[in-house]
Design a protein around this motif. Structure first.
Motif, PDB file in Angstrom:
ATOM      1  N   GLU A  44       5.905   5.229  -7.251  1.00  0.00           N
ATOM      2  CA  GLU A  44       6.573   6.303  -6.519  1.00  0.00           C
ATOM      3  C   GLU A  44       5.876   7.648  -6.700  1.00  0.00           C
ATOM      4  OE1 GLU A  44       8.740   2.956  -6.663  1.00  0.00           O
ATOM      5  OE2 GLU A  44       8.510   4.057  -8.507  1.00  0.00           O
ATOM      6  N   THR A  45       5.246   7.874  -7.857  1.00  0.00           N
ATOM      7  CA  THR A  45       4.638   9.179  -8.097  1.00  0.00           C
ATOM      8  C   THR A  45       3.144   9.182  -7.828  1.00  0.00           C
ATOM      9  OG1 THR A  45       4.329   8.699 -10.449  1.00  0.00           O
ATOM     10  CG2 THR A  45       6.363   9.842  -9.822  1.00  0.00           C
ATOM     11  N   ALA A  46       2.502   8.025  -7.801  1.00  0.00           N
ATOM     12  CA  ALA A  46       1.068   7.959  -7.521  1.00  0.00           C
ATOM     13  C   ALA A  46       0.848   8.228  -6.041  1.00  0.00           C
ATOM     14  CB  ALA A  46       0.514   6.591  -7.901  1.00  0.00           C
ATOM     15  N   VAL A  47      -0.279   8.835  -5.719  1.00  0.00           N
ATOM     16  CA  VAL A  47      -0.610   9.100  -4.319  1.00  0.00           C
ATOM     17  C   VAL A  47      -1.007   7.785  -3.675  1.00  0.00           C
ATOM     18  CG1 VAL A  47      -2.192  10.295  -2.767  1.00  0.00           C
ATOM     19  CG2 VAL A  47      -1.316  11.461  -4.789  1.00  0.00           C
ATOM     20  N   LYS A  48      -0.382   7.487  -2.563  1.00  0.00           N
ATOM     21  CA  LYS A  48      -0.683   6.266  -1.828  1.00  0.00           C
ATOM     22  C   LYS A  48      -1.707   6.591  -0.743  1.00  0.00           C
ATOM     23  CE  LYS A  48       3.974   4.631  -2.561  1.00  0.00           C
ATOM     24  NZ  LYS A  48       5.296   4.688  -1.995  1.00  0.00           N
ATOM     25  N   VAL A  49      -2.588   5.645  -0.484  1.00  0.00           N
ATOM     26  CA  VAL A  49      -3.601   5.842   0.564  1.00  0.00           C
ATOM     27  C   VAL A  49      -2.919   6.126   1.899  1.00  0.00           C
ATOM     28  CG1 VAL A  49      -5.528   4.805   1.815  1.00  0.00           C
ATOM     29  CG2 VAL A  49      -5.304   4.442  -0.656  1.00  0.00           C
ATOM     30  N   ALA A  50      -1.806   5.445   2.165  1.00  0.00           N
ATOM     31  CA  ALA A  50      -1.092   5.658   3.426  1.00  0.00           C
ATOM     32  C   ALA A  50      -0.622   7.107   3.585  1.00  0.00           C
ATOM     33  CB  ALA A  50       0.091   4.706   3.525  1.00  0.00           C
ATOM     34  N   ASP A  51      -0.511   7.843   2.470  1.00  0.00           N
ATOM     35  CA  ASP A  51      -0.099   9.247   2.535  1.00  0.00           C
ATOM     36  C   ASP A  51      -1.259  10.185   2.839  1.00  0.00           C
ATOM     37  OD1 ASP A  51       2.506   8.512   1.933  1.00  0.00           O
ATOM     38  OD2 ASP A  51       2.237   8.824  -0.228  1.00  0.00           O
ATOM     39  N   VAL A  52      -2.496   9.731   2.635  1.00  0.00           N
ATOM     40  CA  VAL A  52      -3.646  10.625   2.825  1.00  0.00           C
ATOM     41  C   VAL A  52      -4.558  10.212   3.975  1.00  0.00           C
ATOM     42  CG1 VAL A  52      -3.651  11.448   0.433  1.00  0.00           C
ATOM     43  CG2 VAL A  52      -5.046   9.460   1.047  1.00  0.00           C
ATOM     44  N   VAL A  53      -4.360   9.013   4.523  1.00  0.00           N
ATOM     45  CA  VAL A  53      -5.109   8.608   5.709  1.00  0.00           C
ATOM     46  C   VAL A  53      -4.138   8.650   6.887  1.00  0.00           C
ATOM     47  CG1 VAL A  53      -6.390   6.767   6.863  1.00  0.00           C
ATOM     48  CG2 VAL A  53      -6.754   7.187   4.431  1.00  0.00           C
ATOM     49  N   LYS A  54      -4.392   9.555   7.809  1.00  0.00           N
ATOM     50  CA  LYS A  54      -3.512   9.758   8.961  1.00  0.00           C
ATOM     51  C   LYS A  54      -4.073   9.036  10.179  1.00  0.00           C
ATOM     52  CE  LYS A  54      -1.051  12.490   6.458  1.00  0.00           C
ATOM     53  NZ  LYS A  54       0.029  11.907   5.735  1.00  0.00           N
ATOM     54  N   VAL A  55      -3.176   8.609  11.047  1.00  0.00           N
ATOM     55  CA  VAL A  55      -3.555   7.936  12.287  1.00  0.00           C
ATOM     56  C   VAL A  55      -3.322   8.899  13.432  1.00  0.00           C
ATOM     57  CG1 VAL A  55      -3.096   5.982  13.811  1.00  0.00           C
ATOM     58  CG2 VAL A  55      -2.927   5.687  11.328  1.00  0.00           C
ATOM     59  N   GLU A  56      -4.379   9.137  14.227  1.00  0.00           N
ATOM     60  CA  GLU A  56      -4.279  10.018  15.396  1.00  0.00           C
ATOM     61  C   GLU A  56      -4.521   9.206  16.664  1.00  0.00           C
ATOM     62  OE1 GLU A  56      -7.165  13.140  14.902  1.00  0.00           O
ATOM     63  OE2 GLU A  56      -5.957  14.163  13.386  1.00  0.00           O
ATOM     64  N   THR A 152       0.783  -2.062  12.201  1.00  0.00           N
ATOM     65  CA  THR A 152       0.855  -1.713  10.776  1.00  0.00           C
ATOM     66  C   THR A 152      -0.521  -1.896  10.160  1.00  0.00           C
ATOM     67  OG1 THR A 152       3.168  -2.396  10.642  1.00  0.00           O
ATOM     68  CG2 THR A 152       1.942  -2.238   8.562  1.00  0.00           C
ATOM     69  N   LEU A 153      -1.018  -0.835   9.546  1.00  0.00           N
ATOM     70  CA  LEU A 153      -2.299  -0.864   8.836  1.00  0.00           C
ATOM     71  C   LEU A 153      -2.020  -0.918   7.345  1.00  0.00           C
ATOM     72  CD1 LEU A 153      -4.127   1.991  10.776  1.00  0.00           C
ATOM     73  CD2 LEU A 153      -4.194  -0.465  11.257  1.00  0.00           C
ATOM     74  N   THR A 154      -2.714  -1.809   6.637  1.00  0.00           N
ATOM     75  CA  THR A 154      -2.559  -1.908   5.185  1.00  0.00           C
ATOM     76  C   THR A 154      -3.877  -1.505   4.532  1.00  0.00           C
ATOM     77  OG1 THR A 154      -0.923  -3.648   5.418  1.00  0.00           O
ATOM     78  CG2 THR A 154      -1.981  -3.430   3.254  1.00  0.00           C
ATOM     79  N   PHE A 155      -3.778  -0.614   3.547  1.00  0.00           N
ATOM     80  CA  PHE A 155      -4.947  -0.043   2.896  1.00  0.00           C
ATOM     81  C   PHE A 155      -5.284  -0.777   1.604  1.00  0.00           C
ATOM     82  CE2 PHE A 155      -2.950   3.144   5.542  1.00  0.00           C
ATOM     83  CZ  PHE A 155      -4.023   3.583   6.305  1.00  0.00           C
ATOM     84  N   GLU A 156      -6.400  -0.381   0.977  1.00  0.00           N
ATOM     85  CA  GLU A 156      -6.904  -1.095  -0.202  1.00  0.00           C
ATOM     86  C   GLU A 156      -5.939  -1.074  -1.382  1.00  0.00           C
ATOM     87  OE1 GLU A 156      -8.576   3.075  -1.130  1.00  0.00           O
ATOM     88  OE2 GLU A 156      -8.255   1.917   0.702  1.00  0.00           O
ATOM     89  N   ASP A 157      -5.036  -0.109  -1.439  1.00  0.00           N
ATOM     90  CA  ASP A 157      -4.082  -0.058  -2.557  1.00  0.00           C
ATOM     91  C   ASP A 157      -2.784  -0.811  -2.247  1.00  0.00           C
ATOM     92  OD1 ASP A 157      -2.941   1.671  -0.703  1.00  0.00           O
ATOM     93  OD2 ASP A 157      -2.464   3.229  -2.186  1.00  0.00           O
ATOM     94  N   GLY A 158      -2.727  -1.433  -1.071  1.00  0.00           N
ATOM     95  CA  GLY A 158      -1.528  -2.166  -0.684  1.00  0.00           C
ATOM     96  C   GLY A 158      -0.511  -1.332   0.074  1.00  0.00           C
ATOM     97  N   SER A 159      -0.693  -0.012   0.120  1.00  0.00           N
ATOM     98  CA  SER A 159       0.226   0.823   0.890  1.00  0.00           C
ATOM     99  C   SER A 159      -0.064   0.616   2.375  1.00  0.00           C
ATOM    100  CB  SER A 159       0.095   2.294   0.502  1.00  0.00           C
ATOM    101  OG  SER A 159      -1.178   2.810   0.859  1.00  0.00           O
ATOM    102  N   SER A 160       0.920   0.925   3.210  1.00  0.00           N
ATOM    103  CA  SER A 160       0.723   0.708   4.639  1.00  0.00           C
ATOM    104  C   SER A 160       1.395   1.801   5.453  1.00  0.00           C
ATOM    105  CB  SER A 160       1.258  -0.658   5.050  1.00  0.00           C
ATOM    106  OG  SER A 160       2.642  -0.737   4.806  1.00  0.00           O
ATOM    107  N   THR A 161       0.969   1.892   6.701  1.00  0.00           N
ATOM    108  CA  THR A 161       1.558   2.821   7.652  1.00  0.00           C
ATOM    109  C   THR A 161       1.693   2.097   8.977  1.00  0.00           C
ATOM    110  OG1 THR A 161       1.421   5.059   8.552  1.00  0.00           O
ATOM    111  CG2 THR A 161      -0.638   3.856   8.429  1.00  0.00           C
ATOM    112  N   THR A 162       2.772   2.379   9.675  1.00  0.00           N
ATOM    113  CA  THR A 162       3.011   1.760  10.981  1.00  0.00           C
ATOM    114  C   THR A 162       3.062   2.848  12.042  1.00  0.00           C
ATOM    115  OG1 THR A 162       4.248  -0.054   9.976  1.00  0.00           O
ATOM    116  CG2 THR A 162       4.596   0.326  12.330  1.00  0.00           C
ATOM    117  N   VAL A 163       2.365   2.588  13.148  1.00  0.00           N
ATOM    118  CA  VAL A 163       2.373   3.518  14.280  1.00  0.00           C
ATOM    119  C   VAL A 163       2.819   2.759  15.519  1.00  0.00           C
ATOM    120  CG1 VAL A 163       0.579   5.014  13.344  1.00  0.00           C
ATOM    121  CG2 VAL A 163      -0.077   3.104  14.808  1.00  0.00           C
TER     122      VAL A 163
END
Length: 186
Positions: A44-56, A152-163
């Motif tokens: 919860e406190t670590a920065v997730k890749v999904a928080d720093v890679v944005k989808v445009e 849904t994109l999943t990043f190397e740390d397992g975090s994901s983002t859905t657009v």
């Protein structure tokens, strides 16, 4: 009966053993207390890749009814000082979703699956027709202009983002030669 000397040695050994156990327990408690005063680094406190890679500008290719495949495109923007990568993608609109690129093999454009899509630190990676893209294989629904396709994109740390990628008409890229892959112009 036990000899008094043997009894004394046995008793002394037991006392030493109990003292050692208590010392280890006290040391463990002290270590746990010291750890409890440090801020814990958790998921919860670590920065997730999904928080720093944005989808445009995500979008997906409209295809005629009955076409088995489509593709999705977007720009990935890495706001961090560390290189990151998309490791996989998923969508409820397709049975299989893969990361792909186009390559020129002796003048013939070919699609190939890739293991990941890299996004450089403080950089951008464009997924576009004729280049990197998210392949939607075995469509489960029609891809109609005006609707959206969740990707849904999943990043190397397992975090994901859905657009929600708007479905749009897309002209084939110049130089693609009108080739077909799985019944879909690409």
């Amino acid at each position: 009966m036990m000899q008094p000397t043997f009894r004394a040695v046995l008793l002394g050994s037991l006392i030493a053993l109990m003292s050692a156990c208590n010392a280890e327990t006290d040391a463990g408690k002290a270590a746990a207390l010291a750890d409890a005063t440090k801020p814990a680094v958790t998921a919860e406190t670590a920065v997730k890749v999904a928080d720093v890679v944005k989808v445009e500008n995500p979008y997906a290719r409209a295809v005629p009814p009955g076409q088995p495949n489509s593709a999705s495109f977007m720009t990935l923007v890495n706001e961090s000082d560390v290189d990151h990568s998309v490791k996989s993608a998923a969508s409820p609109v397709a049975a299989t979703v893969e990361l792909h690129t186009h390559t020129n093999n002796n003048g013939v454009m070919e699609m190939r699956q890739v293991e990941q899509i890299d996004v450089p630190a403080k950089g951008r990676t464009e997924l576009k027709p004729g280049g990197l893209h998210v392949m939607l294989i075995g469509l489960k629904q029609d891809m109609k202009v005006g609707e959206t396709a969740p990707i849904t994109l999943t990043f190397e740390d397992g975090s994901s983002t859905t657009v929600d990628a708007p479905i749009q008409e897309i002209a084939p890229p110049a130089g693609a030669g009108g080739g077909h892959m799985g019944g879909m112009p690409h």
